[in-house]
Design an enzyme around this catalytic site. Sequence first.
Site, PDB file in Angstrom:
ATOM      1  N   GLU A 158       0.851  -1.188   0.000  1.00  0.00           N
ATOM      2  CA  GLU A 158       0.000   0.000   0.000  1.00  0.00           C
ATOM      3  C   GLU A 158       0.886   1.238   0.000  1.00  0.00           C
ATOM      4  O   GLU A 158       1.801   1.335   0.810  1.00  0.00           O
ATOM      5  CB  GLU A 158      -0.827  -0.039   1.301  1.00  0.00           C
ATOM      6  CG  GLU A 158      -1.825   1.049   1.450  1.00  0.00           C
ATOM      7  CD  GLU A 158      -2.804   1.007   0.311  1.00  0.00           C
ATOM      8  OE1 GLU A 158      -2.608   1.800  -0.626  1.00  0.00           O
ATOM      9  OE2 GLU A 158      -3.723   0.169   0.350  1.00  0.00           O
ATOM     10  N   PHE A 159       0.619   2.174  -0.913  1.00  0.00           N
ATOM     11  CA  PHE A 159       1.446   3.385  -0.977  1.00  0.00           C
ATOM     12  C   PHE A 159       0.657   4.647  -0.625  1.00  0.00           C
ATOM     13  O   PHE A 159       1.108   5.753  -0.923  1.00  0.00           O
ATOM     14  CB  PHE A 159       2.042   3.540  -2.386  1.00  0.00           C
ATOM     15  CG  PHE A 159       2.944   2.402  -2.777  1.00  0.00           C
ATOM     16  CD1 PHE A 159       4.234   2.311  -2.263  1.00  0.00           C
ATOM     17  CD2 PHE A 159       2.507   1.411  -3.650  1.00  0.00           C
ATOM     18  CE1 PHE A 159       5.071   1.259  -2.610  1.00  0.00           C
ATOM     19  CE2 PHE A 159       3.335   0.346  -3.999  1.00  0.00           C
ATOM     20  CZ  PHE A 159       4.619   0.279  -3.487  1.00  0.00           C
ATOM     21  N   GLY A 270       6.614  13.091  10.800  1.00  0.00           N
ATOM     22  CA  GLY A 270       6.077  12.125  11.758  1.00  0.00           C
ATOM     23  C   GLY A 270       5.191  11.120  11.053  1.00  0.00           C
ATOM     24  O   GLY A 270       5.319  10.896   9.853  1.00  0.00           O
ATOM     25  N   CYS A 273       4.391   5.686   9.665  1.00  0.00           N
ATOM     26  CA  CYS A 273       5.096   4.874   8.667  1.00  0.00           C
ATOM     27  C   CYS A 273       6.589   5.157   8.551  1.00  0.00           C
ATOM     28  O   CYS A 273       7.400   4.240   8.637  1.00  0.00           O
ATOM     29  CB  CYS A 273       4.454   5.060   7.312  1.00  0.00           C
ATOM     30  SG  CYS A 273       2.704   4.685   7.352  1.00  0.00           S
ATOM     31  N   ARG A 341       0.812   9.850  16.091  1.00  0.00           N
ATOM     32  CA  ARG A 341       1.933   8.904  16.182  1.00  0.00           C
ATOM     33  C   ARG A 341       3.198   9.517  15.592  1.00  0.00           C
ATOM     34  O   ARG A 341       3.189  10.037  14.483  1.00  0.00           O
ATOM     35  CB  ARG A 341       1.572   7.592  15.463  1.00  0.00           C
ATOM     36  CG  ARG A 341       0.621   6.749  16.281  1.00  0.00           C
ATOM     37  CD  ARG A 341       0.174   5.531  15.538  1.00  0.00           C
ATOM     38  NE  ARG A 341      -0.633   5.866  14.386  1.00  0.00           N
ATOM     39  CZ  ARG A 341      -1.080   4.978  13.490  1.00  0.00           C
ATOM     40  NH1 ARG A 341      -0.758   3.705  13.634  1.00  0.00           N
ATOM     41  NH2 ARG A 341      -1.816   5.352  12.482  1.00  0.00           N
TER      42      ARG A 341
HETATM   43  C1  UGA Z   1       3.697   8.127   4.025  1.00  0.00           C
HETATM   44  C2  UGA Z   1       4.082   8.109   2.527  1.00  0.00           C
HETATM   45  O1  UGA Z   1       4.022   9.436   1.998  1.00  0.00           O
HETATM   46  C3  UGA Z   1       3.146   7.197   1.738  1.00  0.00           C
HETATM   47  O2  UGA Z   1       3.580   7.124   0.387  1.00  0.00           O
HETATM   48  C4  UGA Z   1       3.156   5.802   2.356  1.00  0.00           C
HETATM   49  O3  UGA Z   1       2.294   4.914   1.684  1.00  0.00           O
HETATM   50  C5  UGA Z   1       2.711   5.916   3.801  1.00  0.00           C
HETATM   51  O4  UGA Z   1       3.630   6.781   4.518  1.00  0.00           O
HETATM   52  C6  UGA Z   1       2.696   4.531   4.400  1.00  0.00           C
HETATM   53  O5  UGA Z   1       3.736   3.876   4.431  1.00  0.00           O
HETATM   54  O6  UGA Z   1       1.622   4.065   4.775  1.00  0.00           O
HETATM   55  P1  UGA Z   1       1.932   9.487   5.503  1.00  0.00           P
HETATM   56  O7  UGA Z   1       2.610   8.882   6.690  1.00  0.00           O
HETATM   57  O8  UGA Z   1       0.450   9.488   5.466  1.00  0.00           O
HETATM   58  O9  UGA Z   1       2.422   8.740   4.145  1.00  0.00           O
HETATM   59  O10 UGA Z   1       2.383  10.990   5.452  1.00  0.00           O
HETATM   60  P2  UGA Z   1       3.110  12.016   4.469  1.00  0.00           P
HETATM   61  O11 UGA Z   1       2.097  12.883   3.855  1.00  0.00           O
HETATM   62  O12 UGA Z   1       4.116  11.371   3.601  1.00  0.00           O
HETATM   63  O13 UGA Z   1       3.860  12.909   5.569  1.00  0.00           O
HETATM   64  C7  UGA Z   1       4.759  12.340   6.529  1.00  0.00           C
HETATM   65  C8  UGA Z   1       5.404  13.440   7.345  1.00  0.00           C
HETATM   66  O14 UGA Z   1       6.361  14.157   6.552  1.00  0.00           O
HETATM   67  C9  UGA Z   1       4.429  14.496   7.867  1.00  0.00           C
HETATM   68  O15 UGA Z   1       4.781  14.840   9.192  1.00  0.00           O
HETATM   69  C10 UGA Z   1       4.645  15.648   6.894  1.00  0.00           C
HETATM   70  O16 UGA Z   1       4.263  16.878   7.438  1.00  0.00           O
HETATM   71  C11 UGA Z   1       6.139  15.545   6.665  1.00  0.00           C
HETATM   72  N1  UGA Z   1       6.657  16.169   5.414  1.00  0.00           N
HETATM   73  C12 UGA Z   1       6.173  15.785   4.205  1.00  0.00           C
HETATM   74  C13 UGA Z   1       7.663  17.106   5.500  1.00  0.00           C
HETATM   75  O17 UGA Z   1       8.135  17.443   6.609  1.00  0.00           O
HETATM   76  N2  UGA Z   1       8.152  17.669   4.358  1.00  0.00           N
HETATM   77  C14 UGA Z   1       7.675  17.318   3.139  1.00  0.00           C
HETATM   78  O18 UGA Z   1       8.150  17.861   2.123  1.00  0.00           O
HETATM   79  C15 UGA Z   1       6.660  16.346   3.047  1.00  0.00           C
END
Ligand code: UGA
Length: 482
Positions: A158-159, A270, A273, A341
Amino acid sequence: MKIVVIGTGYVGLPHAAVLSEYGHQVYAYDIDETRIAAYQSGIAENIERYVNEPGLAEVVAENLNRYLFFTTDITEVAEDSDIFFLCINTPPNLDGSTDMTYYLDAIRHLAKLLARRKKNQRVVLVNKSTVPIGTARLLESVMNEHGVENFGVASNPEFLAQGNAVEGSRRPDRIVIGADTAEDMQILRRVYSQFVNHVRIRYLETTPETAEAIKYVSNTLLLTYISFWNGVGARLAEAMPNIRMEDLKIGVTADARISTWGSYVSNGAGGSCFGKDIQSLIYQLNHAGRPTDLLRAVYGINEYQKRYLIDRAVHEAHFKFNQKTVALLGLSFKKRTNDMRDSAALQVVESLLSRGVHAIRAYDPLAMDEARRNWFNPEKNYLFERITYHDSAVEAIRGSDALYISTDWEEFRGLARTIETTVRPPYLVMDGRRMLPDYEALVAAGYDYLPVGGLLLRGKRDESFEPGDNGHAMVEPVGALQ
Ligand code: UGA
């Protein structure tokens, strides 16, 4: 196709719901009866208590009892189902390895059911949630141990990103299938027939191990982008005058070879994942006797980034946190979720409390109940009594000596005016998300501004800001919050 989805959390429920939209018969199974009852009610409020994703409750309600069925017993449907998607949570152990207890319980239960099948038609067992490389093989051996016949194993990671589960499932950028036989590949093609031969969506068929690895390499590469920008790009702009962070990003990412995603500098990534997956990959590579220097650096940079701005406030702004009141805006790990989380806010709170703050005035549009109940419950640590919760950003800011912005909720973008009309300088604004486009007005009005990816800007005012010792108070450290 007759499909069973085992586990109905953030991965399983959206997957089951969107599959049912395509006319498959989908049975969503969970051992948690109250959860299943909530989904079965079809009421948005009940569903969203467990999985809060835009549009999800509507998809569930539309397909409920037509194509989508919820159950705590799959004894009967196991007899003639074509596919089982395994969407079971796999939390991290303290050493970074993956806790497979729930997964193993589930597949052993499934193996017993499948071993009793009478018709014995071909069935494919598919790992959907992120599991260590080699888990499809483990699944295969457990089925063999129980005498299950005519089955195949597969990996279909899942992505999806949280907050985009329904849209992301309807329009993924890729479908990755790792399976051993042409027959099993064919069964999965029927599940995802709308994506096979799609002009835009990549439909990749490979080995189970490769599919498992694709998930880990994807997530750790995404975190590497973020850590690179936080640990390199932002550091330059924080240390040297006249570097504009936004222009730096545009200039670098104009190269089509360089990702724009990840260039949004922050106080650390955070969520459930990234941290878990990179720790697991480090563990898996260590276990295979391979060096993991890059991954450890990426993880370390990201974790430190969550406390880094507080350290900068102490060392650069000479702010004394001891006995101060700090407003904390944003508790969730990103906007549009109540999920805390691995959220940066956990480490911000820990760092503030260990520096002896008098009070933390918190506000988050969605996550305050989650914070009170699960993360900052005073029954877990009496220091959490210092956290108070407020109905709005302005209420949280009122009476504070400093402000920390930890989450990128859109409503925080207009805060400069709110700050000016609510508190008087000297006042320190720590911006962990670069949320204040009009920070210059704030500085002109005398407020100090300390952003990630930028220099400390001293407020323009006559009286000098009171520097002093670094304000480490004699209080017990809060200890690990997670
Ligand atoms: C992440 C991945 O983006 C998905 O592709 C993956 O499927 C998923 O984990 C998973 O393994 O289930 P997610 O944890 O929902 O998705 O969150 P993201 O939107 O990727 O953000 C993660 C963190 O990075 C957040 O705290 C966000 O604010 C931060 N972030 C994101 C940054 O600090 N800078 C950025 O440029 C992008």
